[in-house]
Design a protein around this motif. Structure first.
Motif, PDB file in Angstrom:
ATOM      1  N   PHE A   5      32.652 -10.771  47.976  1.00 30.14           N
ATOM      2  CA  PHE A   5      33.142  -9.401  48.180  1.00 30.14           C
ATOM      3  C   PHE A   5      32.077  -8.406  47.717  1.00 30.14           C
ATOM      4  N   PHE A   6      31.550  -7.647  48.653  1.00 36.27           N
ATOM      5  CA  PHE A   6      30.494  -6.669  48.345  1.00 36.27           C
ATOM      6  C   PHE A   6      31.052  -5.259  48.484  1.00 36.27           C
ATOM      7  N   ASP A   7      31.026  -4.529  47.379  1.00 39.89           N
ATOM      8  CA  ASP A   7      31.445  -3.129  47.367  1.00 39.89           C
ATOM      9  C   ASP A   7      30.426  -2.381  46.514  1.00 39.89           C
ATOM     10  N   GLY A   8      29.623  -1.541  47.152  1.00 41.85           N
ATOM     11  CA  GLY A   8      28.533  -0.867  46.464  1.00 41.85           C
ATOM     12  C   GLY A   8      28.966  -0.072  45.245  1.00 41.85           C
ATOM     13  N   GLU A   9      30.049   0.681  45.374  1.00 48.49           N
ATOM     14  CA  GLU A   9      30.513   1.512  44.258  1.00 48.49           C
ATOM     15  C   GLU A   9      31.038   0.650  43.112  1.00 48.49           C
ATOM     16  N   LEU A  10      31.763  -0.396  43.452  1.00 50.50           N
ATOM     17  CA  LEU A  10      32.273  -1.299  42.420  1.00 50.50           C
ATOM     18  C   LEU A  10      31.112  -1.973  41.681  1.00 50.50           C
ATOM     19  N   LEU A  11      30.081  -2.383  42.434  1.00 51.77           N
ATOM     20  CA  LEU A  11      28.930  -3.034  41.807  1.00 51.77           C
ATOM     21  C   LEU A  11      28.190  -2.083  40.877  1.00 51.77           C
ATOM     22  N   GLU A  12      28.110  -0.810  41.243  1.00 51.98           N
ATOM     23  CA  GLU A  12      27.457   0.163  40.354  1.00 51.98           C
ATOM     24  C   GLU A  12      28.193   0.237  39.019  1.00 51.98           C
ATOM     25  N   ASP A  13      29.513   0.235  39.069  1.00 46.60           N
ATOM     26  CA  ASP A  13      30.301   0.250  37.834  1.00 46.60           C
ATOM     27  C   ASP A  13      30.093  -1.043  37.045  1.00 46.60           C
ATOM     28  N   LEU A  14      29.984  -2.149  37.757  1.00 49.18           N
ATOM     29  CA  LEU A  14      29.786  -3.438  37.098  1.00 49.18           C
ATOM     30  C   LEU A  14      28.411  -3.515  36.443  1.00 49.18           C
ATOM     31  N   TYR A  15      27.378  -3.041  37.161  1.00 46.05           N
ATOM     32  CA  TYR A  15      26.036  -3.003  36.570  1.00 46.05           C
ATOM     33  C   TYR A  15      26.051  -2.233  35.246  1.00 46.05           C
ATOM     34  N   ALA A  16      26.673  -1.058  35.269  1.00 42.30           N
ATOM     35  CA  ALA A  16      26.696  -0.204  34.080  1.00 42.30           C
ATOM     36  C   ALA A  16      27.389  -0.896  32.911  1.00 42.30           C
ATOM     37  N   MET A  17      28.504  -1.560  33.190  1.00 47.02           N
ATOM     38  CA  MET A  17      29.238  -2.253  32.136  1.00 47.02           C
ATOM     39  C   MET A  17      28.406  -3.399  31.566  1.00 47.02           C
ATOM     40  N   LEU A  18      27.741  -4.155  32.431  1.00 46.34           N
ATOM     41  CA  LEU A  18      26.935  -5.290  31.984  1.00 46.34           C
ATOM     42  C   LEU A  18      25.725  -4.822  31.177  1.00 46.34           C
ATOM     43  N   ARG A  19      25.119  -3.721  31.595  1.00 54.24           N
ATOM     44  CA  ARG A  19      23.963  -3.198  30.853  1.00 54.24           C
ATOM     45  C   ARG A  19      24.350  -2.821  29.427  1.00 54.24           C
ATOM     46  N   LYS A  20      25.525  -2.224  29.275  1.00 52.42           N
ATOM     47  CA  LYS A  20      25.996  -1.850  27.939  1.00 52.42           C
ATOM     48  C   LYS A  20      26.138  -3.072  27.043  1.00 52.42           C
ATOM     49  N   HIS A  21      26.723  -4.126  27.594  1.00 52.68           N
ATOM     50  CA  HIS A  21      26.923  -5.345  26.805  1.00 52.68           C
ATOM     51  C   HIS A  21      25.591  -6.040  26.493  1.00 52.68           C
ATOM     52  N   LEU A  22      24.670  -6.014  27.466  1.00 51.80           N
ATOM     53  CA  LEU A  22      23.362  -6.630  27.234  1.00 51.80           C
ATOM     54  C   LEU A  22      22.577  -5.855  26.180  1.00 51.80           C
ATOM     55  N   ASP A  23      22.580  -4.545  26.293  1.00 55.25           N
ATOM     56  CA  ASP A  23      21.846  -3.718  25.328  1.00 55.25           C
ATOM     57  C   ASP A  23      22.387  -3.882  23.911  1.00 55.25           C
ATOM     58  N   ALA A  24      23.684  -4.185  23.823  1.00 56.08           N
ATOM     59  CA  ALA A  24      24.299  -4.384  22.506  1.00 56.08           C
ATOM     60  C   ALA A  24      24.174  -5.825  22.033  1.00 56.08           C
ATOM     61  N   GLY A  25      23.553  -6.681  22.856  1.00 60.37           N
ATOM     62  CA  GLY A  25      23.378  -8.079  22.476  1.00 60.37           C
ATOM     63  C   GLY A  25      24.670  -8.865  22.451  1.00 60.37           C
ATOM     64  N   LEU A  26      25.632  -8.455  23.279  1.00 56.20           N
ATOM     65  CA  LEU A  26      26.954  -9.082  23.249  1.00 56.20           C
ATOM     66  C   LEU A  26      27.138 -10.185  24.290  1.00 56.20           C
ATOM     67  N   MET A  27      26.129 -10.383  25.150  1.00 52.41           N
ATOM     68  CA  MET A  27      26.258 -11.397  26.202  1.00 52.41           C
ATOM     69  C   MET A  27      25.416 -12.615  25.877  1.00 52.41           C
ATOM     70  N   ASP A  28      26.037 -13.795  25.969  1.00 49.94           N
ATOM     71  CA  ASP A  28      25.277 -15.025  25.756  1.00 49.94           C
ATOM     72  C   ASP A  28      24.691 -15.500  27.080  1.00 49.94           C
ATOM     73  N   ALA A  29      23.978 -16.616  27.032  1.00 49.84           N
ATOM     74  CA  ALA A  29      23.290 -17.107  28.225  1.00 49.84           C
ATOM     75  C   ALA A  29      24.264 -17.483  29.337  1.00 49.84           C
ATOM     76  N   SER A  30      25.382 -18.096  28.977  1.00 52.79           N
ATOM     77  CA  SER A  30      26.358 -18.513  29.981  1.00 52.79           C
ATOM     78  C   SER A  30      26.961 -17.311  30.701  1.00 52.79           C
ATOM     79  N   GLN A  31      27.332 -16.287  29.956  1.00 52.61           N
ATOM     80  CA  GLN A  31      27.906 -15.082  30.557  1.00 52.61           C
ATOM     81  C   GLN A  31      26.883 -14.379  31.436  1.00 52.61           C
ATOM     82  N   THR A  32      25.656 -14.290  30.948  1.00 50.44           N
ATOM     83  CA  THR A  32      24.597 -13.641  31.732  1.00 50.44           C
ATOM     84  C   THR A  32      24.332 -14.415  33.015  1.00 50.44           C
TER      85      THR A  32
END
Length: 199
Positions: free
Chosen positions: A117-144
């Protein structure tokens, strides 16, 4: 006497016929009323169904729908159509003020990849959420890995997300299995992402 008895019999027969006719008339009247009630109920059901469908089409989501987009629900999604129905509520959760639990975010990645399922606007929101978690060091290798595999499957690329991955794991390479790291590098090359050569 015979004439009197015959008259009485005719009168009783007429009275019984009138009673049965009246009962039939009442039954017809009630049947008409029942059918009218059923028709009205069907119209209300149709209206409710149209309102729900309209909500999914115009991108709105009720409070109940938003709270129902959990990891348990998303992991049950197997079809493109079902993902399309959940997309408005998922977008609302991703862009909301309250942080979306990591388990729900990763389930969203898996569901998007599984249903393609490809939705450009939804993916933009998802990118932003993932970046926040990555920058905070909250994502492990499996999640990434779930996130990277999702974007590879959808052929979706966001430079800032992949840079966040490289920055987050640059000093944590030991936490990434060798096979996973190799797969990541291949996906980075596929998207021509070479902004962190040290990674």
């Amino acid at each position: 006497l015979s004439r009197g008895a015959g008259a009485e019999a005719e009168a009783e027969a007429a009275e019984q016929a009138e009673d049965s006719g009246g009962a039939a008339g009442k039954e017809k009247a009630f049947a008409w009323m029942d059918s009218e009630d059923e028709e009205q109920a069907e119209q209300e059901d149709d209206k409710n169904g149209e309102e729900k469908a309209g909500g999914a089409q115009d991108g709105t989501a009720s409070g109940d729908e938003v709270t129902s987009v959990t990891a348990e629900v998303l992991d049950q999604v197997q079809s493109f159509g079902r993902m399309m129905l959940l997309a408005p509520a998922l977008r609302k959760r991703l862009s909301g003020a309250a942080a979306m639990p990591m388990a729900d975010v990763m389930a969203a990645c898996r569901a998007l990849a599984r249903t393609k399922f490809f939705d450009g606007e939804l993916l933009e929101d998802l990118y932003a959420m993932l970046r926040k978690h990555l920058d905070a060091g909250l994502m492990d290798a499996s999640q990434t890995d779930d996130a990277i595999v999702c974007f590879r499957t959808l052929n979706a690329y966001d430079r800032s997300f992949f840079s966040a991955v490289a920055s987050s794991f640059k000093l944590r390479t030991r936490d990434v299995p060798a096979t996973t790291r190799t797969a990541w590098l291949e996906i980075f090359k596929r998207f021509d992402h070479n902004f962190e050569p040290e990674f």
